[in-house]
Design a protein around this motif. Structure first.
Motif, PDB file in Angstrom:
ATOM      1  N   TYR A  54       0.831  -1.204   0.000  1.00 32.01           N
ATOM      2  CA  TYR A  54       0.000   0.000   0.000  1.00 32.01           C
ATOM      3  C   TYR A  54       0.867   1.257   0.000  1.00 32.01           C
ATOM      4  N   HIS A  55       1.938   1.224   0.766  1.00 32.55           N
ATOM      5  CA  HIS A  55       2.871   2.352   0.770  1.00 32.55           C
ATOM      6  C   HIS A  55       3.348   2.646  -0.644  1.00 32.55           C
ATOM      7  N   ASP A  56       3.792   1.622  -1.344  1.00 35.47           N
ATOM      8  CA  ASP A  56       4.323   1.839  -2.689  1.00 35.47           C
ATOM      9  C   ASP A  56       3.242   2.319  -3.650  1.00 35.47           C
ATOM     10  N   ALA A  57       2.027   1.786  -3.522  1.00 37.94           N
ATOM     11  CA  ALA A  57       0.931   2.212  -4.391  1.00 37.94           C
ATOM     12  C   ALA A  57       0.611   3.687  -4.189  1.00 37.94           C
ATOM     13  N   VAL A  58       0.683   4.155  -2.965  1.00 35.87           N
ATOM     14  CA  VAL A  58       0.337   5.538  -2.645  1.00 35.87           C
ATOM     15  C   VAL A  58       1.522   6.482  -2.825  1.00 35.87           C
ATOM     16  N   MET A  59       2.695   6.076  -2.392  1.00 34.86           N
ATOM     17  CA  MET A  59       3.828   6.993  -2.330  1.00 34.86           C
ATOM     18  C   MET A  59       4.710   6.988  -3.581  1.00 34.86           C
ATOM     19  N   GLU A  60       4.639   5.961  -4.393  1.00 33.32           N
ATOM     20  CA  GLU A  60       5.535   5.855  -5.546  1.00 33.32           C
ATOM     21  C   GLU A  60       4.836   6.079  -6.881  1.00 33.32           C
ATOM     22  N   ARG A  61       3.622   6.612  -6.854  1.00 32.95           N
ATOM     23  CA  ARG A  61       2.894   6.900  -8.098  1.00 32.95           C
ATOM     24  C   ARG A  61       3.662   7.916  -8.932  1.00 32.95           C
ATOM     25  N   ARG A  70       4.217  14.500  -1.562  1.00 32.20           N
ATOM     26  CA  ARG A  70       3.696  13.374  -0.767  1.00 32.20           C
ATOM     27  C   ARG A  70       4.394  13.331   0.589  1.00 32.20           C
ATOM     28  N   GLU A  71       5.703  13.534   0.584  1.00 24.34           N
ATOM     29  CA  GLU A  71       6.452  13.541   1.844  1.00 24.34           C
ATOM     30  C   GLU A  71       6.059  14.736   2.708  1.00 24.34           C
ATOM     31  N   LEU A  72       5.715  15.848   2.074  1.00 21.47           N
ATOM     32  CA  LEU A  72       5.230  17.017   2.803  1.00 21.47           C
ATOM     33  C   LEU A  72       3.965  16.664   3.585  1.00 21.47           C
ATOM     34  N   VAL A  73       3.066  15.919   2.951  1.00 24.88           N
ATOM     35  CA  VAL A  73       1.844  15.465   3.635  1.00 24.88           C
ATOM     36  C   VAL A  73       2.206  14.569   4.819  1.00 24.88           C
ATOM     37  N   VAL A  74       3.136  13.647   4.610  1.00 31.58           N
ATOM     38  CA  VAL A  74       3.531  12.733   5.681  1.00 31.58           C
ATOM     39  C   VAL A  74       4.079  13.506   6.873  1.00 31.58           C
ATOM     40  N   VAL A  75       4.978  14.435   6.621  1.00 35.99           N
ATOM     41  CA  VAL A  75       5.609  15.180   7.715  1.00 35.99           C
ATOM     42  C   VAL A  75       4.589  16.057   8.430  1.00 35.99           C
ATOM     43  N   CYS A  83       3.979  11.853  15.873  1.00 42.74           N
ATOM     44  CA  CYS A  83       4.646  10.583  15.576  1.00 42.74           C
ATOM     45  C   CYS A  83       6.123  10.829  15.304  1.00 42.74           C
ATOM     46  N   THR A  84       6.927  10.586  16.293  1.00 39.34           N
ATOM     47  CA  THR A  84       8.361  10.847  16.188  1.00 39.34           C
ATOM     48  C   THR A  84       9.001  10.048  15.061  1.00 39.34           C
ATOM     49  N   TYR A  85       8.689   8.755  14.978  1.00 41.70           N
ATOM     50  CA  TYR A  85       9.329   7.931  13.946  1.00 41.70           C
ATOM     51  C   TYR A  85       9.086   8.514  12.563  1.00 41.70           C
ATOM     52  N   CYS A  86       7.834   8.780  12.230  1.00 41.47           N
ATOM     53  CA  CYS A  86       7.510   9.241  10.880  1.00 41.47           C
ATOM     54  C   CYS A  86       8.017  10.646  10.614  1.00 41.47           C
ATOM     55  N   VAL A  87       8.002  11.512  11.624  1.00 38.83           N
ATOM     56  CA  VAL A  87       8.549  12.858  11.448  1.00 38.83           C
ATOM     57  C   VAL A  87      10.041  12.776  11.142  1.00 38.83           C
ATOM     58  N   VAL A  88      10.760  11.959  11.892  1.00 37.75           N
ATOM     59  CA  VAL A  88      12.209  11.860  11.694  1.00 37.75           C
ATOM     60  C   VAL A  88      12.530  11.157  10.377  1.00 37.75           C
ATOM     61  N   TRP A 156      -7.081  13.553  -4.154  1.00 37.42           N
ATOM     62  CA  TRP A 156      -7.155  12.138  -3.759  1.00 37.42           C
ATOM     63  C   TRP A 156      -5.818  11.691  -3.180  1.00 37.42           C
ATOM     64  N   ASP A 157      -4.719  12.089  -3.826  1.00 37.61           N
ATOM     65  CA  ASP A 157      -3.386  11.734  -3.320  1.00 37.61           C
ATOM     66  C   ASP A 157      -3.189  12.229  -1.892  1.00 37.61           C
ATOM     67  N   VAL A 158      -3.581  13.478  -1.634  1.00 37.64           N
ATOM     68  CA  VAL A 158      -3.455  14.021  -0.275  1.00 37.64           C
ATOM     69  C   VAL A 158      -4.230  13.144   0.699  1.00 37.64           C
ATOM     70  N   GLY A 159      -5.446  12.763   0.342  1.00 41.46           N
ATOM     71  CA  GLY A 159      -6.261  11.913   1.214  1.00 41.46           C
ATOM     72  C   GLY A 159      -5.662  10.534   1.412  1.00 41.46           C
ATOM     73  N   ALA A 160      -5.156   9.938   0.342  1.00 40.33           N
ATOM     74  CA  ALA A 160      -4.580   8.593   0.442  1.00 40.33           C
ATOM     75  C   ALA A 160      -3.324   8.585   1.310  1.00 40.33           C
ATOM     76  N   VAL A 161      -2.462   9.586   1.119  1.00 37.61           N
ATOM     77  CA  VAL A 161      -1.241   9.671   1.933  1.00 37.61           C
ATOM     78  C   VAL A 161      -1.603   9.930   3.394  1.00 37.61           C
ATOM     79  N   THR A 162      -2.542  10.821   3.626  1.00 36.61           N
ATOM     80  CA  THR A 162      -2.984  11.129   4.990  1.00 36.61           C
ATOM     81  C   THR A 162      -3.533   9.880   5.665  1.00 36.61           C
ATOM     82  N   ALA A 163      -4.343   9.119   4.964  1.00 39.11           N
ATOM     83  CA  ALA A 163      -4.939   7.909   5.530  1.00 39.11           C
ATOM     84  C   ALA A 163      -3.884   6.841   5.816  1.00 39.11           C
ATOM     85  N   LEU A 164      -2.976   6.627   4.867  1.00 37.01           N
ATOM     86  CA  LEU A 164      -1.918   5.632   5.078  1.00 37.01           C
ATOM     87  C   LEU A 164      -1.088   5.980   6.306  1.00 37.01           C
TER      88      LEU A 164
END
Length: 192
Positions: A54-61, A70-75, A83-88, A156-164
């Protein structure tokens, strides 16, 4: 050492099924280390496999948001979710993909007031609206993103990344997942 990675321990790379070991080895080769998330989730191979797929489907499009966006949404959402792990980890990736050693720190510490371009602000605001108070999310949030120039595919990408990463953030909290030390300097110092 395994307890240092996660409160539920971790597996070693050689304990993973062949397909996962091969997949993670590619990431390790590229980055120079094995990200702790794979070792922590590795004791449940089916879940790790599904997460990676799922990560690859959402993040590697190749279409829609850029990889940096996409990484901006994650951070931004991981910062809002504490979430320290994901922020770092994703802060490091954002620094590299955006070619900006400061952007991830600004966004992770206060995504609501970080200085961003109009497009970046629209992306972050949409992600935060969905991540922080999804029950209050409305068509007005989508209209604001459209007004800022985002396409429906990008929305949709923003929503998918946010949800993942809502899933990822919560699993990282559950596990008390520790970021690899290598992430802290990535994208801050010139590569040798």
């Amino acid at each position: 050492m395994a307890q240092d990675v996660s409160r539920f321990g971790a597996v070693s790379l050689d304990e993973l099924p062949d397909d996962l070991r091969d997949r993670i080895a590619v990431i390790a080769e590229k980055s120079g280390f094995v990200p702790n998330v794979f070792l922590a989730l590795g004791h449940r191979p089916a879940e790790l496999r599904a997460f990676c797929d799922y990560h690859d489907a959402v993040m590697e499009r190749e279409t829609g948001l850029t990889k940096a966006e996409r990484e901006l949404v994650v951070v931004a959402t991981s910062g809002a979710n504490h979430c320290t792990y994901c922020v770092v980890a994703h802060g490091a990736i954002l620094r590299i993909r955006a070619r900006d050693p400061y952007l991830s720190d600004r966004v992770a510490t206060n995504p609501w007031s970080a200085e961003l371009s109009r497009r970046e602000r629209a992306i972050v605001d949409l992600a935060l609206a969905l991540a922080v108070d999804p029950g209050a999310f409305t068509g007005e949030d989508i209209d604001a993103a459209r007004d800022a120039g985002l396409t429906d595919e990008e929305i949709w990408d923003v929503g998918a990344v946010t949800a993942l990463f809502a899933l990822s953030n919560r699993m990282a909290h559950l596990m008390a997942l520790r970021p690899n030390e290598e992430f802290h300097l990535m994208g801050r110092l010139p590569r040798d």
